[in-house]
Design an enzyme around this catalytic site. Structure first.
Site, short mmCIF file in Angstrom:
data_model
loop_
_atom_site.label_atom_id
_atom_site.label_comp_id
_atom_site.label_asym_id
_atom_site.label_seq_id
_atom_site.Cartn_x
_atom_site.Cartn_y
_atom_site.Cartn_z
N ASP A 18 0.86 -1.19 0.00
CA ASP A 18 0.00 0.00 0.00
C ASP A 18 0.89 1.23 0.00
O ASP A 18 1.50 1.57 1.02
CB ASP A 18 -0.91 -0.03 1.23
CG ASP A 18 -1.79 1.21 1.35
OD1 ASP A 18 -1.93 1.94 0.34
OD2 ASP A 18 -2.33 1.46 2.45
N THR A 22 2.70 9.45 2.00
CA THR A 22 3.77 9.61 2.98
C THR A 22 4.44 8.29 3.34
O THR A 22 5.66 8.19 3.37
CB THR A 22 3.21 10.26 4.27
OG1 THR A 22 2.55 11.48 3.93
CG2 THR A 22 4.32 10.52 5.27
N THR A 23 3.62 7.27 3.57
CA THR A 23 4.12 6.00 4.08
C THR A 23 3.69 4.85 3.18
O THR A 23 2.58 4.85 2.65
CB THR A 23 3.59 5.74 5.52
OG1 THR A 23 3.99 6.83 6.35
CG2 THR A 23 4.11 4.44 6.08
N THR A 24 4.58 3.88 3.00
CA THR A 24 4.26 2.64 2.29
C THR A 24 4.22 1.50 3.31
O THR A 24 5.14 1.35 4.13
CB THR A 24 5.30 2.34 1.21
OG1 THR A 24 5.15 3.29 0.15
CG2 THR A 24 5.11 0.93 0.64
N TYR A 108 -19.47 6.09 -10.64
CA TYR A 108 -18.58 7.23 -10.40
C TYR A 108 -18.29 7.87 -11.74
O TYR A 108 -18.17 7.17 -12.75
CB TYR A 108 -17.28 6.74 -9.75
CG TYR A 108 -16.53 7.77 -8.95
CD1 TYR A 108 -17.00 8.23 -7.73
CD2 TYR A 108 -15.30 8.28 -9.40
CE1 TYR A 108 -16.30 9.15 -6.98
CE2 TYR A 108 -14.59 9.20 -8.66
CZ TYR A 108 -15.09 9.64 -7.44
OH TYR A 108 -14.39 10.56 -6.70
N GLY A 115 -9.63 6.57 -6.31
CA GLY A 115 -8.36 6.10 -5.75
C GLY A 115 -8.36 4.63 -5.39
O GLY A 115 -9.36 4.07 -4.93
N ASP A 117 -6.89 3.22 -2.95
CA ASP A 117 -7.10 3.03 -1.51
C ASP A 117 -8.58 3.07 -1.17
O ASP A 117 -9.07 2.30 -0.33
CB ASP A 117 -6.31 4.07 -0.71
CG ASP A 117 -6.57 5.51 -1.14
OD1 ASP A 117 -7.16 5.73 -2.22
OD2 ASP A 117 -6.17 6.43 -0.39
N ASP A 138 -11.46 7.21 5.81
CA ASP A 138 -10.00 7.07 5.87
C ASP A 138 -9.42 8.40 6.33
O ASP A 138 -9.51 9.41 5.63
CB ASP A 138 -9.46 6.69 4.49
CG ASP A 138 -7.99 6.27 4.53
OD1 ASP A 138 -7.27 6.71 5.44
OD2 ASP A 138 -7.56 5.52 3.63
N THR A 193 -0.66 30.13 21.15
CA THR A 193 -0.90 29.96 19.72
C THR A 193 -0.84 28.50 19.32
O THR A 193 -1.69 28.00 18.58
CB THR A 193 0.13 30.78 18.91
OG1 THR A 193 -0.02 32.17 19.25
CG2 THR A 193 -0.09 30.61 17.41
#
Length: 269
Positions: A18, A22-24, A108, A115, A117, A138, A193
């Site tokens: 997957d 950012t991450t696999t 769709y 996507g 995912d 997600d 802040t």
């Protein structure tokens, strides 16, 4: 490696990759057991030597995959990853996409823009909650909602920025606001802040998501007469946000991987 005629797809060692923004995450499935899971930064797919080492180590520790699927929202990484995996294992790599046999009916505008995912998450949601309507959320780099009714018809979805993207945008688009790591604040209102940004993004996301869930649930009940609406939440920030949402049926960070494995098995059969 070719599979034996007597082996069903569920009996094979199956690798799902997957590739996120950012991450696999790599998951090795064998039978019905929980998968072995490892994660690496997605940028590693630009370094074939490093990825070969990661994959070789996974095979040494566990087993060599006999069937492989890639679920990717990063086209360049998907192409590089497929080529690398095919060269390593001599197994065709299945790309998760709308051209596959699906366990739900997808309506769709342009199937090619849905996507991978989201496809995998919808597939797993349909499998997990057969003959029930479900809202699949997600919470990752982006926050996506996808809705299936009890007949397995895709009803539509929503996409909004994820909490890390919100924090990054505030920092990048202003002169003085700092980059803030988002976690659960100690109170609703901030007294600095940093605290104000953290509270605004965290509680803003919680209220947006919970409000949208209730609105979608109301639509399903009113328009389709649905009596039960399940909610499944996944994604890198799911464990942070989902406990605050109320009526969530399942929190499963591996749902996209499980859905990709389901599609792999369906399309090998």
């Amino acid at each position: 490696m070719q599979r034996s005629r007597s082996e069903s797809p569920a009996e094979l060692a199956r690798l799902v990759v997957d590739i996120g923004n950012t991450t696999t995450t790599l998951a090795l499935f064998t039978g019905d057991a929980e998968p072995v899971v490892e994660s690496v930064p997605s940028v590693m797919f630009t370094d074939s030597a490093a990825m070969r080492e990661v994959l070789a180590d996974l095979s040494r520790k566990h087993c060599t995959p006999q069937a492989i699927a890639i679920c990717s929202v990063v086209p360049a990484a998907a192409a590089a990853g497929s080529a690398l995996l095919e060269s390593l294992y001599s197994v065709p790599v299945l790309a998760i996409g709308s051209d596959l046999q699906l366990p739900f009916h997808l309506e769709y505008g342009n199937h090619n823009t849905f996507g991978a995912d989201r496809l995998a998450l919808c597939a797993w949601s349909c499998h997990l909650f057969a003959r029930k309507s479900v809202i699949a959320i997600d919470i990752g780099t982006a926050i996506t909602f996808d809705v299936l009714d009890a007949s397995g018809m895709y009803r539509g979805g929503l996409i909004m920025p994820g909490i890390d993207m919100m924090s990054g945008a505030l920092h990048a688009r202003t002169a003085q606001l700092p980059q803030v790591r988002i976690n659960k604040p100690a109170s609703l209102l901030g007294r600095s802040t940093e605290e104000c940004i953290r509270s605004g993004i965290f509680w803003g996301a919680v209220k947006q998501i919970s409000g949208l869930v209730e609105a979608i649930r109301g639509d399903l009940v009113r328009d389709s007469g649905e009596s039960t609406v399940e909610v499944i939440v996944t994604g890198g920030n799911s464990r942070l946000i989902a406990p605050e949402l109320g009526a969530v049926s399942v929190i499963d960070e591996l749902a996209v991987l499980r859905g990709s494995d389901l599609l792999l098995r369906m399309n090998l059969a």
